[in-house]
Scaffold this motif. Structure first.
Motif, PDB file in Angstrom:
ATOM      1  N   VAL A  27      10.747   1.328   1.419  1.00 34.94           N
ATOM      2  CA  VAL A  27       9.617   1.927   0.706  1.00 34.94           C
ATOM      3  C   VAL A  27       8.356   1.624   1.496  1.00 34.94           C
ATOM      4  CG1 VAL A  27       8.231   1.839  -1.406  1.00 34.94           C
ATOM      5  CG2 VAL A  27      10.729   1.829  -1.544  1.00 34.94           C
ATOM      6  N   PHE A  28       7.546   2.656   1.746  1.00 34.86           N
ATOM      7  CA  PHE A  28       6.380   2.500   2.609  1.00 34.86           C
ATOM      8  C   PHE A  28       5.201   3.288   2.050  1.00 34.86           C
ATOM      9  CE2 PHE A  28       7.865   6.596   3.812  1.00 34.86           C
ATOM     10  CZ  PHE A  28       6.789   7.268   4.373  1.00 34.86           C
ATOM     11  N   SER A  29       4.028   3.004   2.601  1.00 36.18           N
ATOM     12  CA  SER A  29       2.835   3.797   2.300  1.00 36.18           C
ATOM     13  C   SER A  29       1.999   3.888   3.566  1.00 36.18           C
ATOM     14  CB  SER A  29       2.020   3.181   1.158  1.00 36.18           C
ATOM     15  OG  SER A  29       1.532   1.902   1.521  1.00 36.18           O
ATOM     16  N   PRO A  35       3.117   4.480  -2.560  1.00 35.97           N
ATOM     17  CA  PRO A  35       4.379   4.145  -1.895  1.00 35.97           C
ATOM     18  C   PRO A  35       5.462   5.162  -2.231  1.00 35.97           C
ATOM     19  CG  PRO A  35       3.428   2.201  -2.937  1.00 35.97           C
ATOM     20  CD  PRO A  35       2.657   3.380  -3.428  1.00 35.97           C
ATOM     21  N   ARG A  36       6.305   5.446  -1.236  1.00 34.09           N
ATOM     22  CA  ARG A  36       7.431   6.341  -1.426  1.00 34.09           C
ATOM     23  C   ARG A  36       8.577   5.889  -0.540  1.00 34.09           C
ATOM     24  NH1 ARG A  36       4.919  10.731   0.994  1.00 34.09           N
ATOM     25  NH2 ARG A  36       3.359  10.523  -0.646  1.00 34.09           N
ATOM     26  N   ASP A  47       9.811  10.353   6.118  1.00 38.08           N
ATOM     27  CA  ASP A  47       9.262  10.377   4.766  1.00 38.08           C
ATOM     28  C   ASP A  47      10.214  11.177   3.869  1.00 38.08           C
ATOM     29  OD1 ASP A  47       7.836  10.917   2.423  1.00 38.08           O
ATOM     30  OD2 ASP A  47       5.910  11.016   3.448  1.00 38.08           O
ATOM     31  N   PRO A  66       8.259   4.617  -6.164  1.00 35.58           N
ATOM     32  CA  PRO A  66       7.911   3.455  -5.339  1.00 35.58           C
ATOM     33  C   PRO A  66       9.009   2.402  -5.256  1.00 35.58           C
ATOM     34  CG  PRO A  66       6.898   3.241  -7.482  1.00 35.58           C
ATOM     35  CD  PRO A  66       7.600   4.566  -7.483  1.00 35.58           C
ATOM     36  N   GLN A 107       2.616   0.639   5.919  1.00 37.04           N
ATOM     37  CA  GLN A 107       2.739  -0.639   5.227  1.00 37.04           C
ATOM     38  C   GLN A 107       4.027  -0.628   4.442  1.00 37.04           C
ATOM     39  OE1 GLN A 107      -0.416  -1.594   2.478  1.00 37.04           O
ATOM     40  NE2 GLN A 107       0.649  -3.385   1.644  1.00 37.04           N
ATOM     41  N   HIS A 109       6.752  -2.065   1.596  1.00 35.09           N
ATOM     42  CA  HIS A 109       6.727  -2.618   0.247  1.00 35.09           C
ATOM     43  C   HIS A 109       8.112  -3.104  -0.138  1.00 35.09           C
ATOM     44  CE1 HIS A 109       2.694  -0.843  -0.459  1.00 35.09           C
ATOM     45  NE2 HIS A 109       3.150   0.137   0.299  1.00 35.09           N
TER      46      HIS A 109
END
Length: 401
Positions: A27-29, A35-36, A47, A66, A107, A109
């Protein structure tokens, strides 16, 4: 299996941890956006939320969330179908436009919403070495240890993603005149692999080892930080409590069972037959090299195949009382240690309980000090490619008295 070549050129390097053979989920943003879910490929992230929006993959809209829990809950048939579709989209020569994001711009998560966390104690080397320190060689292994996986229920609330700082805990320790309230003086790491549960089980029912294996979505690196002096004072008779609640760090990427399948292997030799409910029809471990660093210096290296119990056996045992499992449950393997001192997965073992210091960047050390950064690493080596897990790091902050 040979390297599957990808349209993302960086994924084709022999030393790349994220080739097309891997496709781990996270999971990233980017730039403060929500976040997705994504998949690592080379030095890029695909993505998955955008892929769904464009009609490239179908996961019932779960990739825009997220956490991966809702996708995992779709079941193994959907996991396999999505993996096959991603392999097709990312293969060398594929032409659809893809929403790729540079890892350096993202980033990471926590990849799952951790519903429950259980930590086991499944390396015979680690269990024996630690048992010697506390109980002597004659009583090092508890009598039940070779008959069933031993574990304890930990704190899901203190599971954090790689890169999150960990604060040194305060706690009660044994003093000369009685208990003392002090910052932990014997802070340690534990090199582990975490199994991520991707399916529910019903309360009152049991699952077999084969069913348990089918419930496991994938694996993450896991560091179960441990306050050894607090643990020594509190652990009898009910086991660890505050000494293990300070934090558990997991890697940002979940490596799937499918990616690890070519590396399946047997574990440690059995000392006695297991009861039928723990029998495995095929080997349940993986030829997976692991290790850890302190402030950039490699301290220990070992292999996951030294373990006595597999994650599937641990999960099956977890349900043996009728305990229900939930999507997002996390099972720690327990510290993974080989037979040698340089194969220890914890400083408690490596330093003989602090009596035999190790050298870190030229200085003698026994346990973790403020400002130290601990990193875990793991990889399975194939023919011209490797399956990596990415970083699992944490830096220690001073205690708050």
């Amino acid at each position: 299996m040979a390297l599957l070549r990808s349209r993302v050129e960086s994924a084709n390097r022999p030393d790349c941890p994220f080739p097309l053979n891997n496709l781990p989920y996270g999971v990233f943003s980017v730039s403060g956006a929500a976040p997705r879910c994504g998949v690592a490929i080379g030095d890029m992230i695909l993505d998955l939320a955008e892929c769904e929006a464009c009609g490239l993959v179908d996961a019932d809209g779960t990739f825009a969330q997220p956490a991966l829990n809702s996708f995992m809950a779709l079941g193994r048939a959907r996991w396999d179908a999505v993996r096959a579709r991603l392999t097709e989209l990312l293969a060398e020569g594929a032409t659809p436009d893809l929403p790729l994001v540079a890892m350096s711009d993202a980033q990471m998560h926590l990849p799952i919403r951790v519903t429950e966390y259980t930590d086991f104690y499944a390396s015979k080397n680690h269990a024996f070495n630690v048992g010697v320190l506390f109980r002597g060689p004659e009583n090092a292994l508890p009598p039940q240890w070779t008959h069933m996986p031993i574990g304890y229920n930990g704190r899901a609330s203190s599971v954090v993603v790689s890169g999150t700082p960990i604060r040194r805990p305060m706690g009660q320790v044994r003093g000369e005149a009685g208990p003392e309230w002090v910052p932990c003086r014997r802070l340690d790491l534990e090199l582990e692999l975490g199994a991520v549960v991707g399916a529910d089980s019903e309360m009152g029912s049991r699952v077999s080892v084969e069913q348990a294996e089918a419930m496991i979505f994938g694996y993450v690196l896991l560091n179960d930080w441990s306050a050894r002096d607090i643990q020594a004072w509190e652990y009898q008779p009910l086991g660890p409590f505050q000494s293990k609640a300070l934090g558990t760090t997991i890697g940002a990427w979940i490596v799937t069972q499918a990616a690890l399948e070519p590396f399946r292997c047997a574990g440690a030799e059995r000392l006695n037959p297991l009861l039928p409910y723990l029998h495995e029809r095929r080997p349940g471990l993986y030829d997976l090299e692991l290790g850890w660093t302190m402030n950039g210096q490699v301290m220990g290296r070992t292999n996951y195949n030294v373990m006595y119990y597999s994650s599937a056996q641990q999960l099956a045992h977890h349900t043996s009382s009728g305990c229900p499992m939930r999507v997002g449950d996390l099972l720690g393997s327990g510290t993974i240690s080989g037979p040698g001192r340089d194969q220890a997965g914890a400083l408690l073992e490596m330093t003989g309980g602090g009596k035999a210091p190790v050298t870190v960047n030229g200085a003698p050390r026994t346990f973790i000090e403020d400002g130290d950064e601990i990193g875990l690493f793991a990889q399975a080596q194939g023919a011209g490619y490797r399956i990596g897990f990415g970083p699992c790091t944490g830096r220690i902050l001073p205690a708050q008295p």
